[in-house]
Design a protein around this motif. Structure first.
Motif, mmCIF file in Angstrom:
data_model
loop_
_atom_site.group_PDB
_atom_site.id
_atom_site.type_symbol
_atom_site.label_atom_id
_atom_site.label_comp_id
_atom_site.label_asym_id
_atom_site.label_seq_id
_atom_site.Cartn_x
_atom_site.Cartn_y
_atom_site.Cartn_z
ATOM 1 N N TYR A 249 0.829 -1.206 0.000
ATOM 2 C CA TYR A 249 0.000 0.000 0.000
ATOM 3 C C TYR A 249 0.866 1.260 0.000
ATOM 4 C CZ TYR A 249 -4.413 -2.419 1.151
ATOM 5 O OH TYR A 249 -5.539 -3.201 1.146
ATOM 6 N N ASN A 250 0.511 2.174 -0.903
ATOM 7 C CA ASN A 250 1.140 3.496 -0.927
ATOM 8 C C ASN A 250 0.106 4.467 -1.472
ATOM 9 O OD1 ASN A 250 2.988 5.560 -0.767
ATOM 10 N ND2 ASN A 250 3.952 5.075 -2.733
ATOM 11 N N ILE A 251 -1.005 4.567 -0.747
ATOM 12 C CA ILE A 251 -2.170 5.287 -1.247
ATOM 13 C C ILE A 251 -2.267 6.691 -0.659
ATOM 14 C CG2 ILE A 251 -4.667 5.062 -1.616
ATOM 15 C CD1 ILE A 251 -4.348 2.064 -0.927
ATOM 16 N N VAL A 252 -1.504 6.967 0.381
ATOM 17 C CA VAL A 252 -1.607 8.275 1.037
ATOM 18 C C VAL A 252 -1.284 9.383 0.040
ATOM 19 C CG1 VAL A 252 -1.229 7.513 3.394
ATOM 20 C CG2 VAL A 252 0.735 7.967 1.940
ATOM 21 N N THR A 253 -2.168 10.364 -0.035
ATOM 22 C CA THR A 253 -2.023 11.453 -0.997
ATOM 23 C C THR A 253 -3.007 12.544 -0.622
ATOM 24 O OG1 THR A 253 -1.994 11.977 -3.373
ATOM 25 C CG2 THR A 253 -3.750 10.537 -2.608
ATOM 26 N N ALA A 256 -6.320 14.218 -4.662
ATOM 27 C CA ALA A 256 -6.636 13.153 -5.602
ATOM 28 C C ALA A 256 -8.098 13.290 -6.029
ATOM 29 C CB ALA A 256 -6.383 11.791 -4.962
ATOM 30 N N VAL A 257 -8.593 12.331 -6.823
ATOM 31 C CA VAL A 257 -10.008 12.244 -7.165
ATOM 32 C C VAL A 257 -10.468 10.812 -6.919
ATOM 33 C CG1 VAL A 257 -10.004 14.125 -8.825
ATOM 34 C CG2 VAL A 257 -9.494 11.797 -9.602
ATOM 35 N N ALA A 258 -11.779 10.618 -6.817
ATOM 36 C CA ALA A 258 -12.325 9.287 -6.589
ATOM 37 C C ALA A 258 -13.628 9.135 -7.343
ATOM 38 C CB ALA A 258 -12.541 9.049 -5.094
ATOM 39 N N PHE A 259 -13.922 7.906 -7.741
ATOM 40 C CA PHE A 259 -15.221 7.576 -8.315
ATOM 41 C C PHE A 259 -15.542 6.137 -7.963
ATOM 42 C CE2 PHE A 259 -12.044 6.949 -11.700
ATOM 43 C CZ PHE A 259 -12.261 5.619 -12.068
ATOM 44 N N ALA A 260 -16.825 5.785 -8.029
ATOM 45 C CA ALA A 260 -17.265 4.425 -7.731
ATOM 46 C C ALA A 260 -18.101 3.910 -8.887
ATOM 47 C CB ALA A 260 -18.073 4.392 -6.443
ATOM 48 N N VAL A 261 -17.811 2.675 -9.313
ATOM 49 C CA VAL A 261 -18.525 2.065 -10.422
ATOM 50 C C VAL A 261 -18.461 0.550 -10.274
ATOM 51 C CG1 VAL A 261 -16.497 2.144 -11.935
ATOM 52 C CG2 VAL A 261 -18.784 2.059 -12.941
ATOM 53 N N ASN A 262 -19.560 -0.133 -10.575
ATOM 54 C CA ASN A 262 -19.618 -1.597 -10.500
ATOM 55 C C ASN A 262 -19.183 -2.130 -9.133
ATOM 56 O OD1 ASN A 262 -20.500 -1.704 -13.182
ATOM 57 N ND2 ASN A 262 -18.406 -1.793 -13.970
ATOM 58 N N ASN A 263 -19.652 -1.481 -8.078
ATOM 59 C CA ASN A 263 -19.398 -1.915 -6.702
ATOM 60 C C ASN A 263 -17.932 -1.840 -6.290
ATOM 61 O OD1 ASN A 263 -22.173 -2.597 -6.189
ATOM 62 N ND2 ASN A 263 -21.850 -4.457 -7.397
ATOM 63 N N LYS A 264 -17.144 -1.094 -7.015
ATOM 64 C CA LYS A 264 -15.750 -0.841 -6.642
ATOM 65 C C LYS A 264 -15.518 0.666 -6.666
ATOM 66 C CE LYS A 264 -14.553 -5.218 -6.482
ATOM 67 N NZ LYS A 264 -13.753 -5.833 -7.563
ATOM 68 N N ALA A 265 -14.600 1.116 -5.847
ATOM 69 C CA ALA A 265 -14.225 2.527 -5.839
ATOM 70 C C ALA A 265 -12.786 2.667 -6.304
ATOM 71 C CB ALA A 265 -14.388 3.118 -4.446
ATOM 72 N N TYR A 266 -12.475 3.831 -6.848
ATOM 73 C CA TYR A 266 -11.143 4.082 -7.388
ATOM 74 C C TYR A 266 -10.649 5.440 -6.907
ATOM 75 C CZ TYR A 266 -12.382 0.199 -10.381
ATOM 76 O OH TYR A 266 -12.776 -1.043 -10.827
ATOM 77 N N VAL A 267 -9.418 5.478 -6.418
ATOM 78 C CA VAL A 267 -8.742 6.722 -6.068
ATOM 79 C C VAL A 267 -7.598 6.901 -7.047
ATOM 80 C CG1 VAL A 267 -7.330 7.901 -4.337
ATOM 81 C CG2 VAL A 267 -9.408 6.696 -3.639
#
Length: 340
Positions: A249-253, A256-267
């Motif tokens: 994991y190296n998600i700290v930021t 950023a932007v985020a969206f959710a589609v097909n029961n998954k989210a994306y950052v």
């Protein structure tokens, strides 16, 4: 802009050195980013985006010189065209926030170049007009709730604004009732104060993650149950546990932007330890993150994201001092295609 287009040799050197990927990483990642027609609007960062029906809207923001009030709409069948701008009564702004309830968009807060804002405006595509709504105020209107870089989301016909910067990081949460045109205080965010975070909704639950406070990137993540009005902490987004799932994991930021589609989210994208092109996929059932195909445009921060046609989109933003106007959508189950 075409995928892979360079913005001058100095920018190219920065992007390539900070965000290069080896072939093995490319082979291991999933999905494909596809470039779409660039915005007809001027390049910008710190804008807002929302979707009503089959049309996405992008507006406000900062073009590197001034705050903006214009709005533009995109439909895959018709391309880009100008929409109704914020009215003259509304300040041009950047770092605002937006949510949609019952096919109407609500845009508010932000920064006009001098002060933080607390006003809200409602856009109806049926009339093509903006209507002034109740500003973000609490029980004591003498206490300012004006802020920039907040997050927002909508659940069960109510809008929510949380966190942001009112001079420092905040953690308060406010619910908007469109029937009463009123803001009500909700349970404060479960984590520490923050600004420049992201929010997304999976099912009937809202998540807040990333962001910064006092220049410290935050690694905690929380989910909000609107019916119970409470927050629950989820796994952290950095390698801080004794378990192996977060070793990579190296998600700290922030920004950023985020969206959710097909029961998954994306950052996607952001800035922290350099400007990012990373795309992280979140599974709310397992509470796990997976790194998928890196964003294929220029590394950026302060972009916008929206979901249209069942695909997540990322547009605009800034890389260094350069505002952007390009648009990409993500196909998580597609095979990588370097030519689209």
């Amino acid at each position: 802009m075409q995928k892979g287009k360079l913005f001058g040799w100095m920018l190219a050197a920065v992007v390539l050195s900070a965000c290069s990927k080896n072939d093995d990483t490319e082979d291991e990642n999933n999905g494909n980013w596809k470039e779409l027609p660039e915005m007809s609007a001027s390049p910008r960062s710190e804008a807002v985006a929302f979707v009503i029906g089959d049309t996405a809207y992008i507006g406000t923001g900062f073009d590197g010189d001034k705050q903006l009030r214009d709005f533009w709409k995109y439909n895959p069948a018709n391309g880009w065209s100008q929409s109704a701008n914020l009215p003259a009564e509304a300040a041009a702004r950047s770092s605002a926030t937006a949510f949609v309830i019952d096919k109407k968009a609500y845009v508010g807060t932000g920064f006009d170049g001098k002060v933080r804002l607390n006003d809200f405006w409602c856009y109806s595509p049926e009339t093509g007009n903006w209507e002034k709504k109740a500003p973000l105020v609490g029980p004591d209107p003498s206490i300012s709730l004006a802020r920039r870089d907040a997050v927002s989301f909508a659940i069960n016909g109510k809008g929510y604004v949380a966190t942001g910067n009112d001079g420092s990081g905040t953690k308060d949460v406010w619910m908007y009732d469109p029937t009463a045109d009123q803001w009500l205080a909700r349970q404060s965010f479960g984590g520490s104060k923050r600004t420049e975070a992201v929010a997304f909704v999976l099912g009937q639950s809202a998540y807040i993650v990333t962001g910064t406070n006092n220049s410290e990137l935050k690694n905690d993540m929380w989910v909000y149950d609107a019916a119970a009005d409470n927050w629950t902490q989820k796994n952290k987004i950095a390698n801080v546990s004794d378990e192996s799932f977060d070793d990579e994991y190296n998600i700290v930021t922030s920004q950023a932007v985020a969206f959710a589609v097909n029961n998954k989210a994306y950052v996607v994208t952001g800035t922290g330890n350099g400007i990012s092109k990373a795309t992280w996929e979140y599974d709310g059932v397992t509470d796990r993150w997976t790194k998928v195909r890196d964003f294929e445009g220029a590394a950026r921060y302060s972009a916008v994201a929206f979901v249209l046609g069942g695909r997540g989109h990322v547009a605009a933003g800034r890389t260094g001092s350069l505002p952007l106007d390009d648009v990409y959508h993500f196909e998580p189950n597609a095979t990588y295609n370097e030519n689209d």
